[in-house]
Design a protein around this motif. Structure first.
Motif, PDB file in Angstrom:
ATOM      1  N   TYR A  23       0.809  -1.223   0.000  1.00 33.91           N
ATOM      2  CA  TYR A  23       0.000   0.000   0.000  1.00 33.91           C
ATOM      3  C   TYR A  23       0.842   1.272   0.000  1.00 33.91           C
ATOM      4  CZ  TYR A  23      -3.359  -3.562   1.425  1.00 33.91           C
ATOM      5  OH  TYR A  23      -4.125  -4.706   1.485  1.00 33.91           O
ATOM      6  N   ILE A  24       2.157   1.106  -0.032  1.00 31.49           N
ATOM      7  CA  ILE A  24       3.041   2.269  -0.093  1.00 31.49           C
ATOM      8  C   ILE A  24       2.885   2.947  -1.459  1.00 31.49           C
ATOM      9  CG2 ILE A  24       5.467   3.010  -0.137  1.00 31.49           C
ATOM     10  CD1 ILE A  24       6.070   0.751   1.829  1.00 31.49           C
ATOM     11  N   GLN A  25       2.821   4.255  -1.457  1.00 31.60           N
ATOM     12  CA  GLN A  25       2.638   5.018  -2.690  1.00 31.60           C
ATOM     13  C   GLN A  25       3.963   5.146  -3.448  1.00 31.60           C
ATOM     14  OE1 GLN A  25      -0.296   6.667  -3.889  1.00 31.60           O
ATOM     15  NE2 GLN A  25      -1.474   5.592  -2.329  1.00 31.60           N
ATOM     16  N   ILE A  26       3.966   4.670  -4.675  1.00 30.81           N
ATOM     17  CA  ILE A  26       5.115   4.798  -5.574  1.00 30.81           C
ATOM     18  C   ILE A  26       4.594   5.340  -6.897  1.00 30.81           C
ATOM     19  CG2 ILE A  26       6.969   3.625  -6.818  1.00 30.81           C
ATOM     20  CD1 ILE A  26       7.459   3.599  -3.855  1.00 30.81           C
ATOM     21  N   ASN A  28       2.748   8.008  -7.361  1.00 31.74           N
ATOM     22  CA  ASN A  28       1.382   8.510  -7.154  1.00 31.74           C
ATOM     23  C   ASN A  28       0.301   7.432  -7.153  1.00 31.74           C
ATOM     24  OD1 ASN A  28       2.238  11.244  -6.986  1.00 31.74           O
ATOM     25  ND2 ASN A  28       2.361  11.324  -9.244  1.00 31.74           N
ATOM     26  N   GLN A  29       0.708   6.186  -6.897  1.00 29.57           N
ATOM     27  CA  GLN A  29      -0.281   5.126  -6.739  1.00 29.57           C
ATOM     28  C   GLN A  29       0.311   4.025  -5.867  1.00 29.57           C
ATOM     29  OE1 GLN A  29      -1.039   2.807 -10.423  1.00 29.57           O
ATOM     30  NE2 GLN A  29       0.607   3.999 -11.350  1.00 29.57           N
ATOM     31  N   PRO A  30      -0.524   3.280  -5.153  1.00 35.09           N
ATOM     32  CA  PRO A  30      -0.009   2.225  -4.280  1.00 35.09           C
ATOM     33  C   PRO A  30       0.568   1.066  -5.101  1.00 35.09           C
ATOM     34  CG  PRO A  30      -2.393   2.129  -4.377  1.00 35.09           C
ATOM     35  CD  PRO A  30      -1.987   3.391  -5.084  1.00 35.09           C
ATOM     36  N   SER A  33      -1.689  -1.385  -6.997  1.00 36.49           N
ATOM     37  CA  SER A  33      -2.397  -0.932  -8.200  1.00 36.49           C
ATOM     38  C   SER A  33      -1.707  -1.365  -9.486  1.00 36.49           C
ATOM     39  CB  SER A  33      -2.543   0.595  -8.189  1.00 36.49           C
ATOM     40  OG  SER A  33      -3.482   1.004  -7.226  1.00 36.49           O
ATOM     41  N   TYR A  34      -0.407  -1.559  -9.445  1.00 39.85           N
ATOM     42  CA  TYR A  34       0.332  -1.885 -10.665  1.00 39.85           C
ATOM     43  C   TYR A  34      -0.085  -3.252 -11.222  1.00 39.85           C
ATOM     44  CZ  TYR A  34       3.296   2.182  -9.920  1.00 39.85           C
ATOM     45  OH  TYR A  34       3.745   3.484  -9.767  1.00 39.85           O
ATOM     46  N   SER A  59     -10.121   1.268   1.055  1.00 38.90           N
ATOM     47  CA  SER A  59      -9.082   2.012   0.328  1.00 38.90           C
ATOM     48  C   SER A  59      -8.797   1.367  -1.016  1.00 38.90           C
ATOM     49  CB  SER A  59      -7.798   2.074   1.168  1.00 38.90           C
ATOM     50  OG  SER A  59      -7.989   2.839   2.334  1.00 38.90           O
ATOM     51  N   TRP A  63      -9.050   2.843  -4.884  1.00 46.44           N
ATOM     52  CA  TRP A  63      -7.967   2.790  -5.878  1.00 46.44           C
ATOM     53  C   TRP A  63      -8.411   2.076  -7.152  1.00 46.44           C
ATOM     54  CZ3 TRP A  63      -4.585   0.636  -1.386  1.00 46.44           C
ATOM     55  CH2 TRP A  63      -4.170   1.697  -0.577  1.00 46.44           C
ATOM     56  N   GLN A 225      11.014   1.657  -7.089  1.00 50.37           N
ATOM     57  CA  GLN A 225      10.837   3.104  -7.197  1.00 50.37           C
ATOM     58  C   GLN A 225      11.727   3.676  -8.291  1.00 50.37           C
ATOM     59  OE1 GLN A 225      11.461   5.214  -3.520  1.00 50.37           O
ATOM     60  NE2 GLN A 225      10.325   6.996  -4.229  1.00 50.37           N
TER      61      GLN A 225
END
Length: 232
Positions: A23-26, A28-30, A33-34, A59, A63, A225
């Motif tokens: 859930y860490i944002q990388i 501009n998305q967690p 999501s990728y 959450s 997303w 990242q």
């Protein structure tokens, strides 16, 4: 029908983060999501089911408005005591809307670099088999140690492979293979394919992808990242 089961119940303690790594944002998305975007966009994936702690499900739903434009989410399941019980929880819920001869594609939310080519290879080559897993050959010499201190023996590197995700299994036979391990033996399972192998199912291997790494450590997160920043 092909259903993708995304495992997102981990706490990511080795990363020493305030929130689970997926859930860490990388960019501009967690992280989660990728892989959701890749699975949602793939024509061979008919549905997506996610195992996640209840406090994160809302959450994730928010997303999904961007990550799952095709609206393939079928539902959520809660995690179990270990990874394999989390899978079994997902299997039980998926059985309510899928058929026993459908295929289940199991992927980790912490593997954001899943490619469309890997999905295609998995879902096309599993046909006629009980299951399939992508693997990578071992590059280093592998040794065995019974006490963790001394070398006990040598292993044939040409016969050793590192398993990756996504793993694909026929829903009905894989569910039964997991149920047979209840109530205690399932707690000792570490890999998704173990119940299938123990049950004697026909599980084939195909080449995996080096880029499809799992974020486990801080170094892994920094690597991902950097890849995201380089792709901009």
């Amino acid at each position: 029908m092909n259903i993708a089961l995304i495992l997102s119940g981990g706490t990511g303690t080795r990363l020493q983060s305030d929130i689970p790594k997926q859930y860490i944002q990388i960019g501009n998305q967690p992280v989660i999501s990728y892989c959701i975007k890749t699975l949602s966009a793939h024509e061979m994936v008919d549905g997506i089911h996610i195992v996640a702690e209840p406090e994160w499900q809302e959450s994730i739903g928010n997303w999904l408005k961007e990550a799952d434009p095709e609206g393939k989410l079928k539902g959520f399941s809660s995690p179990g005591k270990n990874r394999q019980l989390s899978i079994l929880n997902g299997l039980k819920d998926i059985k309510s809307y899928a058929q026993k001869d459908d295929y289940l594609l199991i992927h980790d939310a912490a593997r954001p670099m899943l490619s469309a080519n890997q999905i295609s290879a998995c879902l096309s080559q599993v046909k006629g088999h009980d299951g399939l897993m992508p693997v990578l050959p071992m590059k280093d010499t592998v040794y065995m140690s019974k006490d963790g201190k001394q070398i006990s023996g040598l292993l044939n590197r040409s016969e050793i492979y590192a398993g990756q995700a996504p793993e694909v299994f026929q829903l009905g036979s894989y569910y039964e293979a997991n149920v047979r391990l209840l109530p205690d033996r399932i707690l000792t399972i570490n890999g998704s394919a173990e119940p299938a192998v123990l049950a004697g199912l026909d599980i084939i291997m195909i080449p995996g992808e080096e880029s499809n790494f799992k974020i486990t450590t801080k170094a892994d997160l920094e690597r991902f990242q950097n890849l995201v920043e380089e792709s901009k």
